[in-house]
Design an enzyme around this catalytic site. Sequence first.
Site, mmCIF file in Angstrom:
data_model
loop_
_atom_site.group_PDB
_atom_site.id
_atom_site.type_symbol
_atom_site.label_atom_id
_atom_site.label_comp_id
_atom_site.label_asym_id
_atom_site.label_seq_id
_atom_site.Cartn_x
_atom_site.Cartn_y
_atom_site.Cartn_z
ATOM 1 N N LYS A 110 0.835 -1.203 0.000
ATOM 2 C CA LYS A 110 0.000 0.000 0.000
ATOM 3 C C LYS A 110 0.873 1.257 0.000
ATOM 4 O O LYS A 110 0.571 2.219 -0.703
ATOM 5 C CB LYS A 110 -0.971 -0.017 1.183
ATOM 6 C CG LYS A 110 -2.124 -0.966 0.911
ATOM 7 C CD LYS A 110 -3.098 -1.084 2.035
ATOM 8 C CE LYS A 110 -4.158 -2.132 1.657
ATOM 9 N NZ LYS A 110 -4.689 -2.835 2.809
ATOM 10 N N LYS A 189 -6.216 -9.176 -12.221
ATOM 11 C CA LYS A 189 -6.959 -9.683 -11.061
ATOM 12 C C LYS A 189 -8.198 -8.821 -10.820
ATOM 13 O O LYS A 189 -8.102 -7.590 -10.791
ATOM 14 C CB LYS A 189 -6.049 -9.616 -9.818
ATOM 15 C CG LYS A 189 -6.762 -10.028 -8.541
ATOM 16 C CD LYS A 189 -5.904 -9.754 -7.310
ATOM 17 C CE LYS A 189 -6.604 -10.210 -6.061
ATOM 18 N NZ LYS A 189 -7.077 -9.276 -5.134
ATOM 19 N N LYS A 192 -12.041 -4.644 -6.472
ATOM 20 C CA LYS A 192 -12.886 -3.446 -6.318
ATOM 21 C C LYS A 192 -12.114 -2.205 -6.717
ATOM 22 O O LYS A 192 -12.665 -1.259 -7.251
ATOM 23 C CB LYS A 192 -13.271 -3.269 -4.843
ATOM 24 C CG LYS A 192 -14.223 -4.275 -4.304
ATOM 25 C CD LYS A 192 -14.245 -4.177 -2.774
ATOM 26 C CE LYS A 192 -14.587 -5.492 -2.129
ATOM 27 N NZ LYS A 192 -13.720 -5.833 -1.003
HETATM 28 P P1 ADP Z 1 -10.588 -6.484 -3.515
HETATM 29 O O1 ADP Z 1 -9.245 -6.792 -4.162
HETATM 30 O O2 ADP Z 1 -11.681 -6.464 -4.511
HETATM 31 O O3 ADP Z 1 -10.554 -5.265 -2.605
HETATM 32 P P2 ADP Z 1 -10.525 -7.990 -1.067
HETATM 33 O O4 ADP Z 1 -9.058 -7.829 -0.884
HETATM 34 O O5 ADP Z 1 -11.458 -7.261 -0.163
HETATM 35 O O6 ADP Z 1 -10.915 -7.711 -2.590
HETATM 36 O O7 ADP Z 1 -10.883 -9.533 -1.072
HETATM 37 C C1 ADP Z 1 -11.457 -10.265 -0.047
HETATM 38 C C2 ADP Z 1 -11.183 -11.731 -0.375
HETATM 39 O O8 ADP Z 1 -11.797 -12.063 -1.645
HETATM 40 C C3 ADP Z 1 -9.696 -12.037 -0.556
HETATM 41 O O9 ADP Z 1 -9.052 -12.453 0.601
HETATM 42 C C4 ADP Z 1 -9.711 -13.171 -1.572
HETATM 43 O O10 ADP Z 1 -9.908 -14.393 -0.907
HETATM 44 C C5 ADP Z 1 -10.950 -12.913 -2.391
HETATM 45 N N1 ADP Z 1 -10.650 -12.304 -3.702
HETATM 46 C C6 ADP Z 1 -10.703 -11.001 -4.041
HETATM 47 N N2 ADP Z 1 -10.435 -10.803 -5.342
HETATM 48 C C7 ADP Z 1 -10.193 -12.028 -5.864
HETATM 49 C C8 ADP Z 1 -9.849 -12.504 -7.171
HETATM 50 N N3 ADP Z 1 -9.745 -11.688 -8.199
HETATM 51 N N4 ADP Z 1 -9.667 -13.827 -7.323
HETATM 52 C C9 ADP Z 1 -9.807 -14.684 -6.275
HETATM 53 N N5 ADP Z 1 -10.119 -14.314 -5.039
HETATM 54 C C10 ADP Z 1 -10.321 -13.003 -4.812
#
Ligand code: ADP
Length: 324
Positions: A110, A189, A192
């Site tokens: 970050k 990937k 959000k």
């Molecule tokens: P974002 O990257 O959208 O902010 P988070 O970090 O809040 O998502 O993700 C919460 C959980 O969702 C992660 O720990 C992971 O297990 C899963 N996750 C998020 N994005 C993916 C992805 N593109 N592929 C697989 N698992 C994902």
Amino acid sequence: MRILSGIQPSGKLHLGNYLGAIKQHIELQDKGEAFYFIADYHALTSLRDKDALMQYTFDVALDYLALGLDPNKATFYRQSDLSEVTELTWLLSTVTPMGLLERCHSYKDKIAKGISPDHGLFAYPVLMAADILIVDSDVVPVGKDQKQHIEVTRDIAQRFNFIFGEVFKVPQERIMEETGVIPGIDGQKMSKSYGNAIEIFLEGKELKQKVMSIVTDCAPVEAPKNPDTNNVYNLLKFFVSEEENKEWRERFIKGGVKYSEVKKRLISALDETFGSAREKRKELSNRRDYVFDVLKEGAKRARETAQKTLFKARDAVGLGKKLS
Ligand code: ADP
Ligand code: TRP
């Protein structure tokens, strides 16, 4: 076996969250005593908009309930309704070496992205340790990206136990089944924060627009194609039967597949997968009080264990009532 996991309400949940986390959480509610919570204290490290936080929190609750979380099986709560967690965070932070937090990848990533760090972001893993330790978790199902945070939790628990005596159960991570990295509409990937997500509960025109905008190459229809590098196939494969999956693979390799056809099938497969959850979600969205009652009831249940653990920890460090 006590299972615990949390998810941040930092945006609308997408197919990556569903396949990488939610689906597996819901399956696990039948395998042990599950505790799932909405990590709104954690979300404050990146979200500073009151209305958005409330909305996302409600959305996450709706999503989980609509997708099959059963509040009679799993204890489902909002992190901030269990304020004992913040008190434990302080006790833990007094035995957490700075170096342990400085080494955390997610913190370093970050900062590398230019986010100016505040104490909340730095102390994020200590709050996470408190979430986990306060309910005596045995296993913590998380995505790969969270593995290090569970290791930090174990280090903190062991250090506390070493200094003050056995208070905490030392948990294990369970890295969730490799769904791999679910690609977003641009092939990166799905996240959000990258603006490339397909939200779980999109439907109709909006869903169509999103799916139609998935990036594909411009190989001619007849050309043989590699399914594994195709962004549409890499989503579709999770939502169709094994047989259908095999057929698509063969057709890709042979040539003759039109991308618009694959996209249409992805839309109908998403409609089939989430059709009944969409109905349930709509129904629940009109029952705001019910949803918040579920969360309050969950916090009440979690509190029974949380207070015991906190009491033990307070007592161990010398904040107990007895002077003996
Ligand atoms: P974002 O990257 O959208 O902010 P988070 O970090 O809040 O998502 O993700 C919460 C959980 O969702 C992660 O720990 C992971 O297990 C899963 N996750 C998020 N994005 C993916 C992805 N593109 N592929 C697989 N698992 C994902
Ligand atoms: N940090 C986790 C994530 O972003 C969410 C989380 C907070 C969590 N506290 C937790 C996950 C405790 C597991 C256990 O995905």
